[in-house]
Write a protein that holds these residues in place. Structure first.
Motif, PDB file in Angstrom:
ATOM      1  N   SER A   5      -5.303 -14.084   5.476  1.00 16.02           N
ATOM      2  CA  SER A   5      -5.359 -14.665   4.136  1.00 16.02           C
ATOM      3  C   SER A   5      -4.571 -13.815   3.148  1.00 16.02           C
ATOM      4  O   SER A   5      -4.199 -12.664   3.416  1.00 16.02           O
ATOM      5  N   LEU A   6      -4.333 -14.399   1.978  1.00 16.50           N
ATOM      6  CA  LEU A   6      -3.632 -13.682   0.903  1.00 16.50           C
ATOM      7  C   LEU A   6      -4.378 -12.402   0.552  1.00 16.50           C
ATOM      8  O   LEU A   6      -3.776 -11.324   0.440  1.00 16.50           O
ATOM      9  N   GLY A   7      -5.685 -12.515   0.368  1.00 12.20           N
ATOM     10  CA  GLY A   7      -6.481 -11.343   0.005  1.00 12.20           C
ATOM     11  C   GLY A   7      -6.408 -10.246   1.055  1.00 12.20           C
ATOM     12  O   GLY A   7      -6.296  -9.058   0.720  1.00 12.20           O
ATOM     13  N   GLN A   8      -6.456 -10.661   2.332  1.00 11.30           N
ATOM     14  CA  GLN A   8      -6.369  -9.673   3.417  1.00 11.30           C
ATOM     15  C   GLN A   8      -5.018  -8.955   3.417  1.00 11.30           C
ATOM     16  O   GLN A   8      -4.942  -7.752   3.643  1.00 11.30           O
ATOM     17  N   LYS A   9      -3.947  -9.724   3.154  1.00 12.20           N
ATOM     18  CA  LYS A   9      -2.595  -9.120   3.121  1.00 12.20           C
ATOM     19  C   LYS A   9      -2.488  -8.080   2.008  1.00 12.20           C
ATOM     20  O   LYS A   9      -1.939  -6.984   2.201  1.00 12.20           O
ATOM     21  N   ILE A  10      -3.006  -8.426   0.823  1.00 13.24           N
ATOM     22  CA  ILE A  10      -2.963  -7.489  -0.314  1.00 13.24           C
ATOM     23  C   ILE A  10      -3.764  -6.235   0.001  1.00 13.24           C
ATOM     24  O   ILE A  10      -3.314  -5.103  -0.230  1.00 13.24           O
ATOM     25  N   LYS A  11      -4.952  -6.410   0.555  1.00  9.84           N
ATOM     26  CA  LYS A  11      -5.818  -5.270   0.883  1.00  9.84           C
ATOM     27  C   LYS A  11      -5.172  -4.358   1.917  1.00  9.84           C
ATOM     28  O   LYS A  11      -5.169  -3.126   1.770  1.00  9.84           O
ATOM     29  N   GLU A  12      -4.594  -4.966   2.987  1.00  5.98           N
ATOM     30  CA  GLU A  12      -3.961  -4.161   4.045  1.00  5.98           C
ATOM     31  C   GLU A  12      -2.800  -3.338   3.502  1.00  5.98           C
ATOM     32  O   GLU A  12      -2.663  -2.148   3.832  1.00  5.98           O
ATOM     33  N   LEU A  13      -1.978  -3.972   2.672  1.00  6.01           N
ATOM     34  CA  LEU A  13      -0.823  -3.246   2.103  1.00  6.01           C
ATOM     35  C   LEU A  13      -1.287  -2.161   1.136  1.00  6.01           C
ATOM     36  O   LEU A  13      -0.713  -1.060   1.086  1.00  6.01           O
ATOM     37  N   ARG A  14      -2.317  -2.461   0.330  1.00  6.13           N
ATOM     38  CA  ARG A  14      -2.838  -1.469  -0.622  1.00  6.13           C
ATOM     39  C   ARG A  14      -3.327  -0.222   0.118  1.00  6.13           C
ATOM     40  O   ARG A  14      -3.001   0.918  -0.256  1.00  6.13           O
ATOM     41  N   ILE A  15      -4.110  -0.439   1.182  1.00  6.75           N
ATOM     42  CA  ILE A  15      -4.640   0.680   1.959  1.00  6.75           C
ATOM     43  C   ILE A  15      -3.503   1.447   2.626  1.00  6.75           C
ATOM     44  O   ILE A  15      -3.500   2.689   2.674  1.00  6.75           O
ATOM     45  N   LEU A  16      -2.511   0.689   3.132  1.00  7.79           N
ATOM     46  CA  LEU A  16      -1.349   1.324   3.779  1.00  7.79           C
ATOM     47  C   LEU A  16      -0.601   2.228   2.806  1.00  7.79           C
ATOM     48  O   LEU A  16      -0.098   3.308   3.171  1.00  7.79           O
ATOM     49  N   LYS A  17      -0.554   1.801   1.525  1.00  5.50           N
ATOM     50  CA  LYS A  17       0.128   2.605   0.498  1.00  5.50           C
ATOM     51  C   LYS A  17      -0.757   3.709  -0.062  1.00  5.50           C
ATOM     52  O   LYS A  17      -0.316   4.512  -0.897  1.00  5.50           O
ATOM     53  N   GLY A  18      -2.017   3.732   0.363  1.00  2.70           N
ATOM     54  CA  GLY A  18      -2.927   4.769  -0.101  1.00  2.70           C
ATOM     55  C   GLY A  18      -3.400   4.556  -1.524  1.00  2.70           C
ATOM     56  O   GLY A  18      -3.719   5.528  -2.230  1.00  2.70           O
ATOM     57  N   LEU A  19      -3.455   3.319  -1.965  1.00  3.33           N
ATOM     58  CA  LEU A  19      -3.866   3.015  -3.339  1.00  3.33           C
ATOM     59  C   LEU A  19      -5.316   2.533  -3.374  1.00  3.33           C
ATOM     60  O   LEU A  19      -5.791   1.893  -2.435  1.00  3.33           O
ATOM     61  N   THR A  20      -5.995   2.844  -4.480  1.00  2.00           N
ATOM     62  CA  THR A  20      -7.334   2.281  -4.708  1.00  2.00           C
ATOM     63  C   THR A  20      -7.175   0.949  -5.429  1.00  2.00           C
ATOM     64  O   THR A  20      -6.076   0.606  -5.893  1.00  2.00           O
ATOM     65  N   GLN A  21      -8.271   0.224  -5.547  1.00  2.00           N
ATOM     66  CA  GLN A  21      -8.218  -1.029  -6.303  1.00  2.00           C
ATOM     67  C   GLN A  21      -7.897  -0.776  -7.771  1.00  2.00           C
ATOM     68  O   GLN A  21      -7.202  -1.569  -8.409  1.00  2.00           O
ATOM     69  N   SER A  22      -8.372   0.361  -8.287  1.00  2.00           N
ATOM     70  CA  SER A  22      -8.061   0.732  -9.678  1.00  2.00           C
ATOM     71  C   SER A  22      -6.572   1.014  -9.825  1.00  2.00           C
ATOM     72  O   SER A  22      -5.943   0.605 -10.816  1.00  2.00           O
ATOM     73  N   ASP A  23      -5.997   1.711  -8.818  1.00  2.00           N
ATOM     74  CA  ASP A  23      -4.558   2.016  -8.853  1.00  2.00           C
ATOM     75  C   ASP A  23      -3.735   0.729  -8.874  1.00  2.00           C
ATOM     76  O   ASP A  23      -2.788   0.602  -9.660  1.00  2.00           O
ATOM     77  N   LEU A  24      -4.129  -0.212  -8.007  1.00  2.00           N
ATOM     78  CA  LEU A  24      -3.349  -1.448  -7.895  1.00  2.00           C
ATOM     79  C   LEU A  24      -3.451  -2.295  -9.162  1.00  2.00           C
ATOM     80  O   LEU A  24      -2.461  -2.883  -9.610  1.00  2.00           O
TER      81      LEU A  24
END
Length: 431
Positions: A5-24
């Motif tokens: 899903s879209l949400g899963q793609k965003i989450k996977e990339l965010r974690i891969l980049k080492g970002l928190t939800q606040s960072d993103l």
């Protein structure tokens, strides 16, 4: 193949980049909004999606492809629901099977399975419908979705009723009733459907006290609601149960209430169905002329709003009424007219054969009486209608006895006893 899903793609990339939800979300939206987007509970605008893609150092097309798929899946589900509403179940089935094979994260799998099972129920593919409703039941119990579990059990009961497996239908509805009894926040309509069905199946099984108990509970539950059709069905059930228990005054009152409700809903045919029931009650009270007048009215009404089968059923009821008052020639005439309107494979034919058998018994045409009784037995047996089967064996025994054939009479009663014992064993196994 399961899509991401879209949400899963965003989450996977965010974690891969080492970002928190606040960072993103910094400078754009709150961490809570990012959390909802990643959980597929909220859809980002195109502008926000472009900003997220830029921060995650990827092309927005990577996300847009998924959004297009999501829109297509949503449209497919909406189209399937539209086909269901227009009773085009085969077309809905192909779409829902496709969604089930390629589950979409933003669509609830349980809902798709339930709708698909409903479609298979409507087209009488009972095995597939049962398999899917059982999957829904298992999933609902695991996740604590009690309302959905009760709905699935209710449908499983309906399937068994359609297959004439009354004991298994009763079993499923009792399980649903147990969940209702210990769970809060079950929809009133869901509760009432289950309890009304329990009343109906107990009525069919001849357990009239239980039938009356459940119908009364449903009636009390529905007071003050707008579920008028269900209230009408409950009144109808109360009328039947009270008739069987010879509470004729209450039976008449409840049946008249049912007629009034169905008239108010403009359910013309259903109103006549209940008038037939009222006529039967009047007949049981010994008010033969009043009952015949009602049945004549129904005959006329069905000629405009019913089918040949409805008219045949009225002829059948008139025949039984005339048999009770000793008008055997007229009774036979109406039974014959009913037979001519019915398909030979219909189970209702069995009741007519039994009526004709009783007529021939009363006119001492014993050989013909035996023939009709045996035809009725064959049909009741093929449809697993145990109560009617035992009643007809008792009639056959009475015919043999009247003819002086006491050996055959004894054999008929022994067969009846065997069926009763077999049915009792089946009940124990189900329980």
């Amino acid at each position: 193949m399961t899509t991401t899903s879209l949400g899963q793609k965003i989450k996977e990339l965010r974690i891969l980049k080492g970002l928190t939800q606040s960072d993103l979300g910094a400078g754009m939206v709150t961490p809570s909004m990012i959390s909802q987007i990643e959980a597929d509970k909220a859809n980002p605008s195109h502008k926000l999606l472009c900003a997220i893609a830029e921060k995650l150092e990827t092309s927005v097309d990577y996300f847009l492809t998924d959004m297009q798929t999501k829109l297509e899946q949503t449209s497919t589900y909406k189209l399937a629901k539209a086909f269901m509403e227009s009773s085009e179940y085969d077309r809905a089935i192909s779409l829902l099977e496709e969604l089930l094979e390629n589950p979409a994260p933003h669509l609830q799998l349980t809902n798709i399975s339930f709708d698909l099972a409903n479609c298979y129920l409507h087209v009488e593919q009972f095995e597939r419908a049962t398999e899917l409703f059982e999957d829904v039941l298992d999933s609902s119990i695991r996740t604590g979705e009690h309302n959905t579990a009760v709905l699935a059990l209710n449908k499983l009961g309906v399937i068994q009723l359609r297959k004439e497996n009354l004991l298994l239908a009763q079993f499923h509805w009792k399980k649903a009733y147990q969940i209702i009894s210990r769970t809060e926040n079950i929809d009133v309509s869901t509760k009432a459907f289950v309890i009304t069905n329990l009343g109906m199946v107990n009525l069919k099984l001849g357990e009239y006290n239980d039938a009356l108990k459940y119908y009364t509970e449903s009636y009390q539950l529905l007071q003050g609601t707008n579920y008028l059709k269900l209230i009408g069905e409950t009144y109808n059930g109360l009328g039947h149960a009270n008739k069987e228990m010879k509470n004729y005054k209450k039976a008449v009152e409840h049946t008249q209430d049912a007629i009034a409700i169905f008239k108010s809903l403009n359910y013309v045919k259903t109103s006549y169905d209940n008038k037939v029931n009222l006529a039967i009650i009047k007949g049981e009270e010994g008010k033969t002329e009043e009952a015949l007048a009602l049945l004549d009215e129904c005959m006329e009404g069905y000629s405009k709003h019913g089918t040949e089968i409805d008219i045949a059923n009225v002829h059948s009821e008139i025949s039984r009424l005339l048999l009770k008052v000793g008008r055997y020639a007229d009774a036979e005439k109406h039974a014959t007219q009913a037979l001519q309107l019915m398909d030979p494979s219909m189970r209702e034919i069995a009741f007519l054969y039994r009526t004709l058998s009783e007529i021939k018994l009363m006119t001492e045409e014993f050989d013909t009486a035996v023939e009709f009784a045996e035809k009725a037995i064959e049909l009741f047996q093929s449809n697993d209608m145990i109560g009617q089967l035992t009643k007809t064996y008792a009639l056959l025994g009475e015919i043999y006895k009247s003819r002086g054939d006491f050996l055959s009479a004894t054999e008929s009663l022994q067969k009846m006893q065997t069926i009763v014992e077999s049915n009792l064993r089946d009940r124990i196994l189900v329980m």
